[in-house]
Design an enzyme around this catalytic site. Structure first.
Site, PDB file in Angstrom:
ATOM      1  N   GLU A  83       0.840  -1.209   0.000  1.00 65.93           N
ATOM      2  CA  GLU A  83       0.000   0.000   0.000  1.00 65.93           C
ATOM      3  C   GLU A  83       0.872   1.254   0.000  1.00 65.93           C
ATOM      4  O   GLU A  83       0.673   2.194   0.777  1.00 65.93           O
ATOM      5  CB  GLU A  83      -0.968  -0.021   1.188  1.00 65.93           C
ATOM      6  N   GLU A 141      -4.287  -8.959  -0.263  1.00 64.40           N
ATOM      7  CA  GLU A 141      -4.813  -8.740   1.088  1.00 64.40           C
ATOM      8  C   GLU A 141      -6.329  -8.649   1.006  1.00 64.40           C
ATOM      9  O   GLU A 141      -6.867  -7.878   0.207  1.00 64.40           O
ATOM     10  CB  GLU A 141      -4.216  -7.463   1.685  1.00 64.40           C
TER      11      GLU A 141
END
Length: 806
Positions: A422, A499
């Site tokens: 991220e 994820e």
């Protein structure tokens, strides 16, 4: 009486020093024992003559934060777990024999969190800011030999906060070794194994070896490498008869043909071993071992992932590096237990979120059959926390990434490198150049595995990491609604869900009704009208963070899409820190499939029913409610067509999964008694499960995961502590304070109950049960013998269990 101080020092030096094997060309010695530790800053502690006699003596690995008290004053944000950080010093005295004077002596640290500086005999060896990197220093030119003592000092500075988005721990939390080699030796992480071609009849194995020559002059050596099978039998060999070493570092290659290879797989993680020997003037000067797993894998944009030609889904979880009540201090058995529990659930993959793991963890994944996404960074230059690694990026990122790849590239379990999670650079053009740079660093060291990064932005034109073209596999976090369109959005790209989930549960707590999904807003409980005053989340799979989804929502999408290579669920276990959605006093996460103590939440059995071939029938919740209440009863099952539910032998009806549902449900007016579920296939009973209303708490039950242990000072037994009624039923709301006493050749390493807002410390001899359960962890000494654990609580019958350490 006259004291012979020289004789006394010799005796003491034997006690505090490693044992050197005089005739071995390479010795690798445990350097964990007899360190002195001081919590606080002491500028003179680097000096040889500094008096540390009043410091604490301990054995590494060590996490000083986990020993502290939870407190709001330790919170720099709500992320790190509310335990103390600060600055700590470690010192160790040791001797080195005269026989090592002509050799090279190194100290190797697997990880120090964080900002470490190391001195030997007052000389600074260097600093290392990143808390997850493994590194070593050459001690040779600063050592004293014979009876003179050497002093190593390590300063660890974890005072600048916040520097992490989760609990990091503090200290020398991974293992330390003292390595002695000749001046001619295989360099650190100096071998690189590849298998360029594999058939059933033959595997072509290539070994690249980097040899260090620090003798100051050219040398001629002979190199022989042999492949040993799992029984130790030699099955292939190769020799470089004459190699001239002119430079300090020389790289050479050897080729092997391994006949009829046994392949490494999830089901059969078969490991060979390669032993490399270097000879100079017919004398053995070094021996080096490298693990070898022979396997092939492939990512395909249309069909997903295959291992050894066999299509399979990656059924993975993300794991942070803490070990619950043990903190981040590495313990092999604790990691093994985590992996055993995940394996039994059907998990086959691990993502090391979001940093390089301990090397022992990767060894276990090799041995137990897990495929690993090895991840380097949670941030690049753009910070996520005020004091995080972004401050060190410019100077250290190349070294840290290279060291991760060199250290880990021989593990057969690793099938992918992740260069980030991220990352904020995905949103601007800096992502183009940094992504290319990092991927290039990896590819220069390993061309056999793809490079990925876990991305949040799945709009192509907005994602600069994707637009760099440097990623071999695209990993996307959350937003499962977009998965079906990925072949159009990202044509000809291999894709996985790096994820998923962020579903929220507290073990053993149930809020009803359960048949609607509740998303927690950005502001936490203030934006969630059903937030609970005891900081709990419902264990029905119907709550999730606003960015995520329930377990069932995501899996039933991915299981149907062949182009999705698989998923990594956030997370396998609850972890310390990041207690979304609640603020203090919540201090650990709610995301785990298992809680912090390692007790499965109900959703564990959803995955077991989907990811394994073993028969599953899991019935929940418990059966202690107020009379007349409507209770939602769920069942996870497989290998059956239907489940019938009975209350006190009266049928409440048959349920079958419809559509793509992964569970069945009944809404039952509560009455005390026995609830029974029966699963059937073609009319035949597959499994039966019952639960009964529990009476008053009456006794303690102790169940050890292992009763026979190793007397090595490290082995652990995880003892489940249950509060039962007279009939042996678990009392689902019992919260008794239980006190533990350990006698014999063991000690109490930690206690826990899995409740995310429990503020009891981990390193004490008591724990309140939570929803009927808690955990105690017993650690062996280095002496064989019995270990007796006694558990007592006011109003309950005590329990005792005996373990054997040998």
């Amino acid at each position: 009486m006259k004291t012979n101080f020289k004789h006394t020092w010799l005796l003491l030096s034997l006690l505090i020093s490693p044992v050197f094997a005089q005739n071995e060309p390479r010795t690798v010695l445990d350097f964990n024992k007899n360190w002195r530790f001081y919590l606080g800053d002491e500028a003179k502690a680097k000096d040889v003559l500094f008096n540390d006699s009043d410091w604490r003596t301990l054995t590494l690995p060590h996490d000083w934060s986990i020993e502290g008290q939870f407190s709001e004053r330790h919170l720099s944000t709500t992320q790190e777990g509310a335990l103390p950080t600060g600055i700590g010093w470690y010192r160790k005295s040791f001797t080195v024999p005269v026989s090592a004077k002509s050799k090279a002596v190194f100290v190797e640290f697997d990880g120090v969190y964080r900002n470490s500086e190391v001195w030997i005999n007052g000389h600074s060896l260097g600093t290392r800011p990143y808390g997850y990197s493994s590194f070593r220093y050459d001690l040779s030119k600063y050592l004293r030999f014979g009876t003179e003592k050497n002093v190593m000092s390590v300063r660890v500075d974890n005072s600048a906060q916040p520097n992490s988005r989760w609990y990091s721990g503090s200290g020398i939390y991974r293992n330390v070794r003292l390595v002695t080699t000749s001046q001619l030796a295989v360099d650190q992480w100096g071998t690189y194994m590849t298998t360029p071609t594999i058939t059933n009849q033959n595997a072509r194995v290539s070994l690249q070896t980097r040899i260090r020559n620090t003798g100051g002059k050219p040398q001629t050596v002979n190199i022989t490498s042999t492949i040993l099978d799992a029984t130790g039998k030699e099955v292939a060999s190769a020799t470089v008869p004459t190699l001239r070493l002119i430079d300090t570092l020389t790289i050479t290659s050897q080729q092997f043909d391994l006949k009829n290879p046994t392949l490494w797989s999830i089901e059969n993680p078969y490991l060979y071993k390669v032993v490399t020997r270097i000879y100079s003037q017919n004398q053995l000067v070094d021996t080096f071992e490298t693990p070898l797993g022979v396997r092939s894998f492939k990512f395909d944009p249309a069909t997903g992932f295959s291992l050894n030609g066999k299509p399979m889904k990656i059924l993975g979880v993300c794991l942070h590096h803490d070990l619950g009540a043990l903190g981040t201090a590495v313990n092999r058995r604790a990691m093994q237990r985590q992996l055993e529990l995940l394996k039994a659930m059907g998990c086959n993959g691990i993502r090391t979120a979001h940093n390089p793991p301990a090397p022992e963890f990767l060894d276990l994944c090799d041995q137990m059959g897990f495929i690993v996404m090895d991840e380097a960074f949670d941030m690049w230059k753009k910070k996520k926390s005020k004091q995080d690694y972004g401050l060190n990026w410019d100077v250290w990122h190349k070294t840290d990434l290279e060291d991760m790849v060199r250290r880990d590239r021989n593990h057969p379990s690793i099938f992918m490198w992740s260069i980030g999670n991220e990352i904020r650079e995905q949103f601007d053009s800096t992502g183009l150049t940094i992504t290319k740079e990092l991927a290039d660093i990896v590819k220069k060291l390993d061309t056999t595995r793809p490079v990925t990064s876990a991305l949040t932005e799945n709009i192509p034109e907005k994602n600069f990491i994707y637009r760099s073209g440097a990623l071999d596999v695209l990993g996307f976090n959350y937003k499962h609604e977009a998965y079906a369109d990925f072949p159009k959005t990202f044509p000809n790209q291999a894709i996985l869900a790096s994820e998923t989930g962020s579903s929220l549960q507290t073990r053993g707590h149930y809020d009803m009704p359960s048949d609607s999904v509740r998303m927690w807003g950005k502001g936490g409980p203030a934006n969630f009208k059903d937030g609970n005053p005891d900081w709990t989340a419902s264990a029905y799979d119907n709550e999730a963070a606003y960015w995520g989804s329930t377990h069932e929502q995501t899996w039933k999408v991915i299981k149907k899409l062949p182009h999705m290579a698989g998923l990594y669920v956030w997370t396998g276990f609850d972890y310390l820190g990041e207690p979304h959605p609640y603020p203090w006093p919540a201090r650990s996460s709610y995301f785990g499939i298992l809680d912090l103590a390692g007790f499965p939440k109900d959703v564990y059995y959803l995955y077991q029913s989907e990811w394994t071939n073993q028969p599953v029938l899991h019935l929940f919740p418990h059966w202690n409610w107020q009379k007349g209440a409507n209770v939602d009863v769920w069942a996870y099952y497989n290998q059956a067509d239907e489940v019938e539910l009975f209350l006190n032998d009266k049928s409440l009806g048959v349920r079958k999964k419809t559509g793509d549902d992964l569970h069945v449900m009944w809404r039952v007016p509560y009455e005390a008694g026995t609830l029974k579920a029966v699963s059937r296939k073609a009319g035949k009973v597959v499994l039966t499960r019952t639960m009964s209303t529990a009476g008053k708490p009456a006794k303690i039950q102790l169940i050890a995961d292992r009763n026979t242990l190793r007397a090595d000072g490290k082995d652990l037994s995880f003892v489940t502590v249950n509060v039962l009624d007279e009939q042996g039923n678990l009392v689902p709301d019992a919260n008794h304070l239980i006190t533990f006493n350990v006698k014999g050749e063991g000690s109490l390493a930690g206690v826990d109950n899995g409740y995310q807002a429990s503020l009891e410390p981990f390193k004490v001899s008591y724990r309140k049960a939570y929803n009927g359960k808690c955990l105690t962890i017993i650690q062996t000494t280095e002496k064989s013998g019995k270990i007796t654990l006694n558990a007592t609580s006011e109003g309950l019958q005590a329990a005792t269990i005996e373990l054997i350490s040998q």
